[in-house]
Design a protein around this motif. Structure first.
Motif, PDB file in Angstrom:
ATOM      1  N   SER A  61       0.813  -1.209   0.000  1.00 33.47           N
ATOM      2  CA  SER A  61       0.000   0.000   0.000  1.00 33.47           C
ATOM      3  C   SER A  61       0.853   1.268   0.000  1.00 33.47           C
ATOM      4  N   LYS A  62       2.156   1.117   0.081  1.00 35.29           N
ATOM      5  CA  LYS A  62       3.030   2.288   0.043  1.00 35.29           C
ATOM      6  C   LYS A  62       3.396   2.656  -1.394  1.00 35.29           C
ATOM      7  N   GLU A 119       4.462   2.222  11.995  1.00 42.18           N
ATOM      8  CA  GLU A 119       3.145   1.758  11.577  1.00 42.18           C
ATOM      9  C   GLU A 119       2.267   2.953  11.202  1.00 42.18           C
ATOM     10  N   VAL A 120       1.876   3.024   9.948  1.00 37.31           N
ATOM     11  CA  VAL A 120       0.960   4.049   9.472  1.00 37.31           C
ATOM     12  C   VAL A 120      -0.223   3.311   8.854  1.00 37.31           C
ATOM     13  N   SER A 121      -1.418   3.677   9.272  1.00 39.55           N
ATOM     14  CA  SER A 121      -2.599   2.951   8.793  1.00 39.55           C
ATOM     15  C   SER A 121      -2.795   3.175   7.292  1.00 39.55           C
ATOM     16  N   GLU A 122      -3.446   2.211   6.674  1.00 40.31           N
ATOM     17  CA  GLU A 122      -3.726   2.301   5.243  1.00 40.31           C
ATOM     18  C   GLU A 122      -4.653   3.477   4.937  1.00 40.31           C
ATOM     19  N   ASP A 123      -5.544   3.807   5.866  1.00 35.88           N
ATOM     20  CA  ASP A 123      -6.436   4.960   5.681  1.00 35.88           C
ATOM     21  C   ASP A 123      -5.655   6.268   5.612  1.00 35.88           C
ATOM     22  N   VAL A 124      -4.660   6.420   6.463  1.00 34.14           N
ATOM     23  CA  VAL A 124      -3.829   7.632   6.454  1.00 34.14           C
ATOM     24  C   VAL A 124      -3.038   7.702   5.158  1.00 34.14           C
ATOM     25  N   TYR A 169      -3.835   6.339   2.307  1.00 33.79           N
ATOM     26  CA  TYR A 169      -4.803   6.627   1.241  1.00 33.79           C
ATOM     27  C   TYR A 169      -5.106   8.124   1.189  1.00 33.79           C
TER      28      TYR A 169
END
Length: 139
Positions: A44-45, A81-86, A88
Protein backbone atom coordinates in the motif's frame (compact mmCIF):
# COMPACT_ATOMS: atom_id res chain seq x y z
CA UNK A 1 13.74 16.47 5.46
CA UNK A 2 12.22 14.07 2.95
CA UNK A 3 8.53 14.35 2.12
CA UNK A 4 6.40 11.32 2.95
CA UNK A 5 4.76 11.25 -0.47
CA UNK A 6 7.17 10.78 -3.35
CA UNK A 7 6.02 11.65 -6.88
CA UNK A 8 7.77 9.36 -9.35
CA UNK A 9 6.22 10.27 -12.73
CA UNK A 10 2.99 10.82 -14.59
CA UNK A 11 1.57 9.57 -17.87
CA UNK A 12 -1.13 10.87 -20.14
CA UNK A 13 -3.72 8.11 -20.47
CA UNK A 14 -6.24 9.83 -22.74
CA UNK A 15 -6.76 13.15 -24.50
CA UNK A 16 -9.86 14.03 -26.53
CA UNK A 17 -10.67 17.43 -27.91
CA UNK A 18 -13.45 18.07 -30.36
CA UNK A 19 -14.43 21.48 -31.60
CA UNK A 20 -17.60 21.88 -33.61
CA UNK A 21 -18.28 24.54 -36.20
CA UNK A 22 -21.60 25.48 -34.64
CA UNK A 23 -20.75 26.00 -30.96
CA UNK A 24 -17.92 27.24 -28.81
CA UNK A 25 -17.09 26.45 -25.23
CA UNK A 26 -19.00 29.00 -23.24
CA UNK A 27 -17.20 31.62 -21.18
CA UNK A 28 -18.39 29.83 -18.06
CA UNK A 29 -17.27 26.23 -18.41
CA UNK A 30 -18.35 23.53 -15.98
CA UNK A 31 -15.58 20.98 -15.78
CA UNK A 32 -16.32 17.63 -14.21
CA UNK A 33 -13.39 16.15 -12.27
CA UNK A 34 -12.74 12.53 -11.40
CA UNK A 35 -10.18 11.22 -8.92
CA UNK A 36 -9.29 7.58 -8.39
CA UNK A 37 -6.61 6.15 -6.11
CA UNK A 38 -5.42 2.60 -6.76
CA UNK A 39 -3.23 1.15 -4.02
CA UNK A 40 -0.76 -1.55 -4.94
CA UNK A 41 -2.36 -4.77 -3.67
CA UNK A 42 0.94 -6.12 -2.40
CA UNK A 43 2.32 -2.85 -1.02
CA UNK A 44 0.00 0.00 0.00
CA UNK A 45 3.03 2.29 0.04
CA UNK A 46 2.82 2.42 -3.75
CA UNK A 47 -0.16 3.83 -5.63
CA UNK A 48 -1.43 5.27 -8.86
CA UNK A 49 -3.55 8.40 -8.67
CA UNK A 50 -5.74 8.94 -11.71
CA UNK A 51 -7.06 12.43 -12.41
CA UNK A 52 -9.67 13.18 -15.06
CA UNK A 53 -11.41 16.28 -16.38
CA UNK A 54 -14.34 16.35 -18.77
CA UNK A 55 -16.01 19.38 -20.32
CA UNK A 56 -19.05 19.04 -22.56
CA UNK A 57 -21.27 16.13 -23.41
CA UNK A 58 -19.31 14.30 -26.08
CA UNK A 59 -22.21 14.21 -28.51
CA UNK A 60 -21.74 15.09 -32.17
CA UNK A 61 -23.23 18.58 -31.89
CA UNK A 62 -21.06 20.28 -29.28
CA UNK A 63 -17.52 20.95 -28.16
CA UNK A 64 -15.96 18.28 -25.97
CA UNK A 65 -12.79 17.82 -23.95
CA UNK A 66 -11.57 14.90 -21.88
CA UNK A 67 -8.12 14.41 -20.39
CA UNK A 68 -6.99 11.60 -18.09
CA UNK A 69 -3.57 11.44 -16.46
CA UNK A 70 -2.10 9.00 -13.95
CA UNK A 71 0.58 9.76 -11.39
CA UNK A 72 2.82 7.16 -9.81
CA UNK A 73 3.60 7.68 -6.12
CA UNK A 74 5.29 6.01 -3.18
CA UNK A 75 4.75 6.67 0.51
CA UNK A 76 7.73 6.65 2.85
CA UNK A 77 7.42 7.25 6.56
CA UNK A 78 9.87 7.04 9.43
CA UNK A 79 7.02 5.95 11.67
CA UNK A 80 6.87 2.20 11.93
CA UNK A 81 3.14 1.76 11.58
CA UNK A 82 0.96 4.05 9.47
CA UNK A 83 -2.60 2.95 8.79
CA UNK A 84 -3.73 2.30 5.24
CA UNK A 85 -6.44 4.96 5.68
CA UNK A 86 -3.83 7.63 6.45
CA UNK A 87 -1.73 6.55 3.49
CA UNK A 88 -4.80 6.63 1.24
CA UNK A 89 -5.57 10.20 2.41
CA UNK A 90 -2.04 11.29 1.48
CA UNK A 91 -2.45 9.86 -2.00
CA UNK A 92 -5.91 11.29 -2.50
CA UNK A 93 -5.27 14.83 -1.25
CA UNK A 94 -1.59 15.41 -1.87
CA UNK A 95 -1.35 13.25 -4.99
CA UNK A 96 -4.24 15.13 -6.56
CA UNK A 97 -2.70 18.49 -5.60
CA UNK A 98 0.59 17.44 -7.20
CA UNK A 99 -1.03 16.20 -10.42
CA UNK A 100 -3.53 19.01 -10.93
CA UNK A 101 -1.06 21.57 -12.38
CA UNK A 102 -0.03 18.99 -15.01
CA UNK A 103 -3.68 18.47 -15.93
CA UNK A 104 -4.28 22.23 -16.17
CA UNK A 105 -1.25 22.62 -18.43
CA UNK A 106 -2.33 19.81 -20.76
CA UNK A 107 -5.86 21.24 -21.07
CA UNK A 108 -4.52 24.72 -21.83
CA UNK A 109 -2.03 23.42 -24.36
CA UNK A 110 -4.52 21.13 -26.10
CA UNK A 111 -7.20 23.80 -26.40
CA UNK A 112 -4.76 26.49 -27.56
CA UNK A 113 -4.46 24.80 -30.94
CA UNK A 114 -6.62 26.44 -33.58
CA UNK A 115 -8.30 29.81 -33.49
CA UNK A 116 -9.98 29.65 -30.08
CA UNK A 117 -8.74 30.94 -26.76
CA UNK A 118 -7.32 28.19 -24.58
CA UNK A 119 -9.30 26.82 -21.67
CA UNK A 120 -7.61 27.60 -18.40
CA UNK A 121 -9.01 25.44 -15.64
CA UNK A 122 -9.67 27.22 -12.36
CA UNK A 123 -7.43 26.53 -9.39
CA UNK A 124 -8.98 24.15 -6.90
CA UNK A 125 -9.01 23.77 -3.16
CA UNK A 126 -8.44 20.01 -3.28
CA UNK A 127 -9.31 19.22 0.39
CA UNK A 128 -12.54 21.25 0.16
CA UNK A 129 -13.49 19.58 -3.13
CA UNK A 130 -12.89 16.09 -1.69
CA UNK A 131 -14.85 16.97 1.47
CA UNK A 132 -17.81 18.24 -0.57
CA UNK A 133 -17.69 15.10 -2.73
CA UNK A 134 -17.68 12.85 0.36
CA UNK A 135 -20.61 14.75 1.87
CA UNK A 136 -22.54 14.41 -1.39
CA UNK A 137 -21.88 10.65 -1.50
CA UNK A 138 -23.04 10.25 2.13
CA UNK A 139 -26.45 11.84 1.48
Amino acid sequence: MKAMLQFKKFKVIEMQYKSSFTTDFEDEISPSFGIQVSLNEENSKQAIVRLEVEIGEGDQESDYLKVIIAGFFTFESEAEEVSEDVIYQYYEVNGTAILFPYLRSIVSDLTSKGDESPIILPTLNIPAMLKARAEEENK
